[in-house]
Design an enzyme around this catalytic site. Sequence first.
Site, PDB file in Angstrom:
ATOM      1  N   GLU A  16       5.927  37.568   2.947  1.00 34.35           N
ATOM      2  CA  GLU A  16       5.792  39.023   3.040  1.00 34.35           C
ATOM      3  C   GLU A  16       5.744  39.484   4.492  1.00 34.35           C
ATOM      4  OE1 GLU A  16       3.622  42.870   1.053  1.00 34.35           O
ATOM      5  OE2 GLU A  16       3.084  40.873   0.351  1.00 34.35           O
ATOM      6  N   GLY A  19       4.930  46.939   1.024  1.00 34.30           N
ATOM      7  CA  GLY A  19       5.310  46.063  -0.072  1.00 34.30           C
ATOM      8  C   GLY A  19       5.048  46.710  -1.418  1.00 34.30           C
ATOM      9  N   HIS A  76       7.022  28.438  -6.243  1.00 31.28           N
ATOM     10  CA  HIS A  76       6.535  27.325  -5.428  1.00 31.28           C
ATOM     11  C   HIS A  76       7.185  26.052  -5.956  1.00 31.28           C
ATOM     12  CE1 HIS A  76       3.801  30.213  -3.762  1.00 31.28           C
ATOM     13  NE2 HIS A  76       3.373  30.501  -4.976  1.00 31.28           N
ATOM     14  N   ARG A  92       7.835  22.879  -3.996  1.00 29.94           N
ATOM     15  CA  ARG A  92       7.454  21.578  -3.462  1.00 29.94           C
ATOM     16  C   ARG A  92       6.128  21.704  -2.722  1.00 29.94           C
ATOM     17  NH1 ARG A  92      10.335  17.237  -2.389  1.00 29.94           N
ATOM     18  NH2 ARG A  92      12.263  18.304  -2.909  1.00 29.94           N
ATOM     19  N   HIS A  99      19.250  44.208   0.211  1.00 32.02           N
ATOM     20  CA  HIS A  99      19.588  45.625   0.061  1.00 32.02           C
ATOM     21  C   HIS A  99      18.714  46.428   1.018  1.00 32.02           C
ATOM     22  CE1 HIS A  99      20.417  49.537  -1.681  1.00 32.02           C
ATOM     23  NE2 HIS A  99      19.106  49.739  -1.745  1.00 32.02           N
ATOM     24  N   GLY A 149      18.201  50.265   1.640  1.00 32.62           N
ATOM     25  CA  GLY A 149      18.472  51.645   1.272  1.00 32.62           C
ATOM     26  C   GLY A 149      17.556  52.611   2.000  1.00 32.62           C
TER      27      GLY A 149
END
Length: 121
Positions: A44, A64, A71, A73, A89, A91
């Site tokens: 994030e 966000g 997940h 490994r 994308h 926008g």
Amino acid sequence: MGHALGIEFIHVGTDKLVASMPVNENTVQPFGVLHGGASVALAETLCSVGGWLQLDGMDKTVVGVEINANHIRAVRIGDEVTGMAKPLHVGRKIQVWECELRDKQDKLVCSSRCTLAVVKR
């Protein structure tokens, strides 16, 4: 949070961002492997900084809206992961980013997708 987790940016651009994070006492779960929440925090962070770099002017920011992570490994304490985020994308109101985390052997550790909303500051 990035400072607390030891995230260090390696490459910053509008088309791609790369950062590393140590797998240490700050980023592992009780069994000594990379915590999924730390992986998501790295993803994030990369996506949000990338999203912010897409904006014109200082009157807007990104936040966000949704993030998912697979997940794949486990990574043990003492190792390091590197994340690379790219826009899917961009926008006026919504951005979608993908991020892959890989270990030192370039094996996929986590695959994530992050949706950001563009909002007024």
